[in-house]
Design a protein around this motif. Structure first.
Motif, PDB file in Angstrom:
ATOM      1  N   SER A 141       0.850  -1.192   0.000  1.00 19.57           N
ATOM      2  CA  SER A 141       0.000   0.000   0.000  1.00 19.57           C
ATOM      3  C   SER A 141       0.884   1.241   0.000  1.00 19.57           C
ATOM      4  N   PRO A 279      -6.861  -5.352  -4.144  1.00 20.20           N
ATOM      5  CA  PRO A 279      -7.629  -4.106  -4.279  1.00 20.20           C
ATOM      6  C   PRO A 279      -7.811  -3.375  -2.952  1.00 20.20           C
ATOM      7  N   ARG A 283      -6.100   0.576  -1.726  1.00 18.09           N
ATOM      8  CA  ARG A 283      -6.898   1.716  -1.258  1.00 18.09           C
ATOM      9  C   ARG A 283      -6.332   2.318   0.029  1.00 18.09           C
ATOM     10  N   ASN A 285      -3.970   4.291   2.398  1.00 17.04           N
ATOM     11  CA  ASN A 285      -2.964   5.344   2.336  1.00 17.04           C
ATOM     12  C   ASN A 285      -2.917   6.052   3.685  1.00 17.04           C
ATOM     13  N   VAL A 288      -6.357   7.593   4.850  1.00 10.71           N
ATOM     14  CA  VAL A 288      -7.271   6.550   5.314  1.00 10.71           C
ATOM     15  C   VAL A 288      -6.841   6.052   6.684  1.00 10.71           C
ATOM     16  N   TRP A 310     -15.466   0.457   7.259  1.00 12.32           N
ATOM     17  CA  TRP A 310     -14.698   0.979   6.123  1.00 12.32           C
ATOM     18  C   TRP A 310     -14.833   0.074   4.900  1.00 12.32           C
ATOM     19  N   GLU A 314     -16.515   1.302   1.407  1.00 14.33           N
ATOM     20  CA  GLU A 314     -15.741   1.281   0.172  1.00 14.33           C
ATOM     21  C   GLU A 314     -16.329   0.330  -0.866  1.00 14.33           C
TER      22      GLU A 314
END
Length: 320
Positions: A141, A279, A283, A285, A288, A310, A314
């Motif tokens: 990530s 995936p 997402r 980061n 987040v 979350w 999402e």
């Protein structure tokens, strides 16, 4: 649900016999959203682990719930104390997977003294070297839980520093302005204060550096008593206290990007784990992470519920 819970309880008993002394079955009522379609992990019995601090617990729950949605029965072995315990559980096969940090693996576990400045190359180097330990690293990530210096809004306006190079210049023009509050460990680590000063050409007098506990650093920085406080870049208190983080423009601090670390034998048996987690990891980061960490550390919410909310928001998983 009863059948899944019953099977998971049997898994718990079996796991206890092979070295796991605690854990509980995850029993979230979730189904595939944008991940896990076709339930490619149906029939898999997987154990997820994590470290015990807030972000580790959230990431462990994110991983476990994602695997559940893809059809796996998941044993929750998150919250292991210390850094090495969760890694060893995955390496030995007592657990199947957990999120780990590239910088921690490179420096702490693999024994390198110098980090690799490019985050992608750092991950690639860890992935390559850790393969010999029976560990597979999935895609990383951009969540980078590394060191930084931060200050409150008032001091940010007063001194006008935005980067670490700005701080170094201020230290030369106005030495008394650059006073730091740091942890004892940071004050003595090569990838902490000594190395930071060397990289940025600082020579702070000892009187300008105060060592204190992490929580106190945040409160004193927010109050302005510490013009510059050592922080972790994904800590939720940065947002809640409205702190300004200095950019590490010379890329001194190691990259601590979170990535799934999977037992290689498990991944060979269930290669769809990568398709499920990639995936979700993409997402993640710093923004987040700060938001999710703040929900736990500031708002007092449960890490597992924060992770579930979350994932649902999402669209990765659906409830019911």
């Amino acid at each position: 649900m009863r059948g899944r819970l019953g099977s998971a309880l049997l898994l718990l008993v079996a796991a206890a016999g092979c070295g796991l002394t605690s854990g509980s079955p995850m029993a979230d009522d979730v189904r595939p959203g944008s991940i896990g379609r076709g339930e490619p992990l149906r029939g898999a019995s997987l154990t997820v682990t994590s470290k015990s601090f807030t972000e580790g617990l959230i990431l462990g729950a994110i991983m476990g719930i994602s695997l559940e949605a893809a059809g796996a029965e998941v044993l929750d072995r998150t919250g292991i104390q210390g850094s090495i315990g969760s890694r060893e559980a995955v390496r030995k096969g007592d657990a199947d997977a957990g999120y780990e940090y590239t910088g921690t693996a490179w420096i702490t576990y693999l024994g390198h003294s110098r980090p690799i400045t490019d985050p992608r190359r750092q991950w690639e180097a860890v992935k390559k070297e850790d393969a010999a330990n029976g560990l597979a690293w999935l895609r990383p990530s951009s969540l980078d839980n590394t060191y930084a210096l931060a200050m409150n809004q008032e001091n940010a306006k007063k001194y006008g520093t935005k980067t670490m190079s700005d701080v170094a210049r201020l230290a030369k023009s106005d030495p008394d302005a650059v006073r730091l509050c740091v942890e004892v460990e940071f004050a003595n680590r090569a990838d902490g204060l000594p190395g930071m000063q060397e990289r940025y050409g600082m020579d702070l007098p000892a009187r300008n550096v105060t060592q204190m506990d992490t929580g106190i650093i945040y409160t004193q920085t927010a109050k302005g008593s510490c013009p510059y406080g050592e922080v972790f870049t994904t800590d939720g208190r940065i947002k809640s206290m409205n702190l300004v983080v200095m950019e590490d423009d010379r890329k001194f601090f190691p990259n601590y990007n979170a990535a799934p670390m999977v037992n290689a034998k498990t991944l060979k048996e269930w290669p769809a784990i990568a398709d499920v987690l990639d995936p979700v990891t993409a997402r993640l980061n710093n923004t987040v992470a700060r938001d999710l960490n703040a929900k736990v550390d500031v708002d007092g919410e449960d890490p597992h519920e924060v992770a579930l909310d979350w994932l649902v928001a999402e669209g990765f998983v659906k409830e019911g």
